[in-house]
Scaffold this motif. Structure first.
Motif, mmCIF file in Angstrom:
data_model
loop_
_atom_site.group_PDB
_atom_site.id
_atom_site.type_symbol
_atom_site.label_atom_id
_atom_site.label_comp_id
_atom_site.label_asym_id
_atom_site.label_seq_id
_atom_site.Cartn_x
_atom_site.Cartn_y
_atom_site.Cartn_z
ATOM 1 N N ALA A 116 0.840 -1.204 0.000
ATOM 2 C CA ALA A 116 0.000 0.000 0.000
ATOM 3 C C ALA A 116 0.879 1.259 0.000
ATOM 4 O O ALA A 116 0.616 2.207 -0.740
ATOM 5 C CB ALA A 116 -0.926 -0.024 1.214
ATOM 6 N N TYR A 137 -1.285 13.342 4.544
ATOM 7 C CA TYR A 137 -1.509 12.415 5.657
ATOM 8 C C TYR A 137 -0.216 11.684 6.024
ATOM 9 O O TYR A 137 0.096 11.495 7.189
ATOM 10 C CB TYR A 137 -2.604 11.401 5.295
ATOM 11 N N LEU A 143 -3.084 7.634 8.744
ATOM 12 C CA LEU A 143 -3.561 6.775 7.661
ATOM 13 C C LEU A 143 -4.192 7.639 6.569
ATOM 14 O O LEU A 143 -4.937 8.574 6.863
ATOM 15 C CB LEU A 143 -4.611 5.783 8.175
ATOM 16 N N ARG A 174 -4.936 -1.777 7.386
ATOM 17 C CA ARG A 174 -4.374 -1.156 8.596
ATOM 18 C C ARG A 174 -5.451 -0.636 9.517
ATOM 19 O O ARG A 174 -5.151 0.062 10.484
ATOM 20 C CB ARG A 174 -3.514 0.036 8.208
ATOM 21 N N GLN A 178 -10.730 -1.071 6.599
ATOM 22 C CA GLN A 178 -10.020 -1.657 5.439
ATOM 23 C C GLN A 178 -10.156 -3.183 5.443
ATOM 24 O O GLN A 178 -10.324 -3.809 4.389
ATOM 25 C CB GLN A 178 -8.545 -1.252 5.463
ATOM 26 N N ARG A 205 15.780 1.155 13.155
ATOM 27 C CA ARG A 205 15.636 0.651 11.774
ATOM 28 C C ARG A 205 15.160 1.756 10.829
ATOM 29 O O ARG A 205 15.608 1.849 9.694
ATOM 30 C CB ARG A 205 14.646 -0.524 11.735
ATOM 31 N N ARG A 209 17.420 3.348 7.689
ATOM 32 C CA ARG A 209 16.978 2.758 6.407
ATOM 33 C C ARG A 209 17.330 3.675 5.231
ATOM 34 O O ARG A 209 17.209 4.891 5.290
ATOM 35 C CB ARG A 209 15.468 2.531 6.407
ATOM 36 N N ILE A 218 16.010 -2.341 -0.423
ATOM 37 C CA ILE A 218 16.037 -1.662 0.876
ATOM 38 C C ILE A 218 17.364 -1.987 1.574
ATOM 39 O O ILE A 218 17.762 -3.154 1.654
ATOM 40 C CB ILE A 218 14.901 -2.185 1.788
ATOM 41 N N TYR A 219 18.029 -0.966 2.084
ATOM 42 C CA TYR A 219 19.276 -1.171 2.846
ATOM 43 C C TYR A 219 19.108 -0.622 4.251
ATOM 44 O O TYR A 219 18.159 0.112 4.543
ATOM 45 C CB TYR A 219 20.427 -0.416 2.175
ATOM 46 N N ARG A 238 13.663 8.004 2.823
ATOM 47 C CA ARG A 238 12.246 8.330 2.626
ATOM 48 C C ARG A 238 11.864 9.580 3.405
ATOM 49 O O ARG A 238 12.385 9.815 4.499
ATOM 50 C CB ARG A 238 11.393 7.155 3.121
ATOM 51 N N GLY A 273 10.154 -10.529 15.004
ATOM 52 C CA GLY A 273 10.858 -9.734 13.997
ATOM 53 C C GLY A 273 12.118 -9.064 14.504
ATOM 54 O O GLY A 273 12.801 -8.365 13.747
ATOM 55 N N ALA A 275 14.611 -10.768 15.383
ATOM 56 C CA ALA A 275 15.665 -11.711 14.957
ATOM 57 C C ALA A 275 16.295 -11.254 13.638
ATOM 58 O O ALA A 275 15.725 -10.419 12.926
ATOM 59 C CB ALA A 275 15.027 -13.084 14.785
HETATM 60 P P1 AP5 Z 1 4.532 2.111 4.485
HETATM 61 O O1 AP5 Z 1 5.383 2.463 3.351
HETATM 62 O O2 AP5 Z 1 3.759 0.878 4.430
HETATM 63 O O3 AP5 Z 1 5.432 2.190 5.770
HETATM 64 P P2 AP5 Z 1 5.426 1.368 7.137
HETATM 65 O O4 AP5 Z 1 4.300 0.501 7.450
HETATM 66 O O5 AP5 Z 1 5.685 2.442 8.116
HETATM 67 O O6 AP5 Z 1 6.491 0.337 6.922
HETATM 68 P P3 AP5 Z 1 7.886 0.584 6.345
HETATM 69 O O7 AP5 Z 1 7.855 0.544 4.869
HETATM 70 O O8 AP5 Z 1 8.433 1.840 6.976
HETATM 71 O O9 AP5 Z 1 8.741 -0.582 6.957
HETATM 72 P P4 AP5 Z 1 8.826 -2.129 6.660
HETATM 73 O O10 AP5 Z 1 8.051 -2.872 7.708
HETATM 74 O O11 AP5 Z 1 8.534 -2.428 5.239
HETATM 75 O O12 AP5 Z 1 10.363 -2.346 6.986
HETATM 76 P P5 AP5 Z 1 11.619 -2.562 6.005
HETATM 77 O O13 AP5 Z 1 11.602 -3.945 5.456
HETATM 78 O O14 AP5 Z 1 11.763 -1.437 5.059
HETATM 79 O O15 AP5 Z 1 3.504 3.300 4.778
HETATM 80 C C1 AP5 Z 1 3.915 4.640 4.780
HETATM 81 C C2 AP5 Z 1 2.711 5.542 5.032
HETATM 82 O O16 AP5 Z 1 1.756 5.376 3.966
HETATM 83 C C3 AP5 Z 1 1.921 5.271 6.309
HETATM 84 O O17 AP5 Z 1 2.500 5.938 7.410
HETATM 85 C C4 AP5 Z 1 0.555 5.832 5.940
HETATM 86 O O18 AP5 Z 1 0.523 7.236 6.037
HETATM 87 C C5 AP5 Z 1 0.429 5.446 4.467
HETATM 88 N N1 AP5 Z 1 -0.207 4.138 4.306
HETATM 89 C C6 AP5 Z 1 0.394 2.959 3.961
HETATM 90 N N2 AP5 Z 1 -0.495 1.948 3.941
HETATM 91 C C7 AP5 Z 1 -1.687 2.491 4.259
HETATM 92 C C8 AP5 Z 1 -2.996 1.969 4.427
HETATM 93 N N3 AP5 Z 1 -3.267 0.662 4.269
HETATM 94 N N4 AP5 Z 1 -3.983 2.808 4.770
HETATM 95 C C9 AP5 Z 1 -3.770 4.135 4.943
HETATM 96 N N5 AP5 Z 1 -2.548 4.709 4.825
HETATM 97 C C10 AP5 Z 1 -1.522 3.887 4.482
HETATM 98 O O19 AP5 Z 1 12.790 -2.522 7.092
HETATM 99 C C11 AP5 Z 1 13.127 -1.343 7.765
HETATM 100 C C12 AP5 Z 1 14.662 -1.255 7.943
HETATM 101 O O20 AP5 Z 1 15.087 -2.288 8.824
HETATM 102 C C13 AP5 Z 1 15.438 -1.486 6.632
HETATM 103 O O21 AP5 Z 1 16.529 -0.635 6.623
HETATM 104 C C14 AP5 Z 1 15.893 -2.960 6.701
HETATM 105 O O22 AP5 Z 1 17.107 -3.184 6.018
HETATM 106 C C15 AP5 Z 1 16.017 -3.183 8.185
HETATM 107 N N6 AP5 Z 1 15.605 -4.548 8.595
HETATM 108 C C16 AP5 Z 1 14.507 -5.219 8.198
HETATM 109 N N7 AP5 Z 1 14.426 -6.412 8.821
HETATM 110 C C17 AP5 Z 1 15.501 -6.478 9.653
HETATM 111 C C18 AP5 Z 1 15.967 -7.465 10.588
HETATM 112 N N8 AP5 Z 1 15.302 -8.607 10.798
HETATM 113 N N9 AP5 Z 1 17.107 -7.194 11.277
HETATM 114 C C19 AP5 Z 1 17.797 -6.023 11.081
HETATM 115 N N10 AP5 Z 1 17.406 -5.064 10.210
HETATM 116 C C20 AP5 Z 1 16.258 -5.279 9.511
#
Ligand code: AP5
Length: 307
Positions: A116, A137, A143, A174, A178, A205, A209, A218-219, A238, A273, A275
């Motif tokens: 999303a 938003y 959201l 979320r 929805q 994290r 990121r 993604i890094y 971002r 998560g 781990a």
């Molecule tokens: P969205 O883009 O979905 O952001 P989020 O939910 O905040 O999730 P992220 O993308 O930030 O994180 P992720 O869980 O994917 O983690 P990642 O793998 O990148 O949403 C952004 C915005 O859009 C929302 O705030 C809202 O406003 C809107 N929105 C989105 N969906 C919506 C909906 N359904 N309804 C309404 N509004 C909506 O990992 C993060 C970092 O950690 C990376 O650097 C990665 O390398 C590192 N990492 C990951 N896993 C590990 C691990 N196991 N160990 C160590 N490091 C790790």
């Protein structure tokens, strides 16, 4: 929609290699069925194999079933049930690792990744009206209203690639409204994965990121650093990845998460998560393989029962 496949194998060493023409004629596509005939002939193994795959919306008519069984009289038959594609939802707090795990799942299982957040960022990049509204938003960590998100996700889910290959829904639903919108469409996942990560880790994290705009990879500056200086130089952050904004995003997450979980209790897999990335994936991978295995057993027994 049901889907079944039938594979016919013929050992070239035992008898002459059959030609495609020796198989009965089967309509290759109409509004009820679609079929494809593949042939592979390997000199190395001296084995020819032909595979007829039929996807059907309804039970096959007697005539077509008869033609298929006639085709199988010419050699040993291996019936292979092609399982229904996987339907997965992945959820968790901001930066819990959803996108990271989706990359790994997509690579292994070939599911269509529908995020999303990515759909919304694409609208922002295209400077559409929805994108402009969504950004207001997102900057506040709130959201985006349902009238934008629900239709956008629904339309993407119903596209043929997602229906054929299965889907992996990331960051949706979320909120209760929805989740209810999905239920009303009869869309239910096989598995709802919840990545459970401690709050202190989440902030680290988010702040670390980085994204590669060229590959979308993604890094993390500490946990998944870029492979070389060239990639490091082009990484971007971002607009909502600051400590201040992630606190707002977390608040929104806490306000809504329980209501969403209550809908998917019966199909939920809670994964630690905190781990390392590979360990989180190993747990998810185990669950997905087991679901696929069950699906394929169910489809095989329906085939054997002639349904
Ligand atoms: P969205 O883009 O979905 O952001 P989020 O939910 O905040 O999730 P992220 O993308 O930030 O994180 P992720 O869980 O994917 O983690 P990642 O793998 O990148 O949403 C952004 C915005 O859009 C929302 O705030 C809202 O406003 C809107 N929105 C989105 N969906 C919506 C909906 N359904 N309804 C309404 N509004 C909506 O990992 C993060 C970092 O950690 C990376 O650097 C990665 O390398 C590192 N990492 C990951 N896993 C590990 C691990 N196991 N160990 C160590 N490091 C790790």
């Amino acid at each position: 929609m049901g889907s079944l496949g039938l594979a016919l194998s013929s050992m070239a060493a035992a008898r002459p290699t059959p030609s495609l023409a020796s198989f009965p004629s089967v309509p290759l596509s109409n509004n009820k069925y679609s079929a494809s005939l593949h042939s592979s002939d390997s000199l190395e193994t001296s084995r020819a194999s032909f595979c007829l795959e039929i996807s059907c919306h309804r039970r096959l008519p007697a005539e077509l079933r008869w033609k298929m069984s006639a085709a199988t009289r010419s050699g040993p038959v291996v019936a292979v049930a092609k399982p229904e594609p996987l339907k997965i939802i992945i959820s968790g707090a901001p930066a819990s690792g959803k996108g990271t795990q989706c990359e790994l799942i997509k690579k292994k299982y070939g599911l269509v990744h529908i995020a999303a957040g990515d759909l919304l960022r694409a609208e922002i990049a295209a400077a559409t009206e929805n994108g402009k509204r969504a950004k207001e938003y997102m900057e506040k960590g709130m959201l985006v209203p349902d009238e934008i998100v629900v239709t956008m996700v629904k339309e993407r889910l119903l596209q043929p690639d997602a229906q054929e290959n299965g889907w992996l829904l990331d960051g949706y639903p979320r909120s209760l409204s929805q989740a209810t919108a999905l239920e009303d469409l009869g869309i239910r996942p096989d598995l709802f994965i919840l990545l459970d990560v401690s709050e202190g880790i989440l902030i680290e994290r988010v702040v670390g990121r980085r994204l590669d705009p060229l590959t979308g990879k993604i890094y993390h500056l500490k946990y998944s650093p870029p492979e070389n200086d060239e990639i490091a130089a082009r990484l971007i952050q971002r607009f909502d990845d600051t400590e201040e904004k992630v606190k707002l995003r977390l608040k929104t997450h806490h306000q809504n998460v329980e209501a969403v979980l209550s809908i998917y209790k019966d199909v939920m897999l809670k994964v630690n998560g905190d781990a390392p990335i590979e360990d989180v994936f190993a747990e998810i991978d185990k669950a997905l393989s087991s679901i696929l295995e069950k699906k394929s057993k169910t489809d095989s027994s329906s085939m054997a029962a002639g349904s």
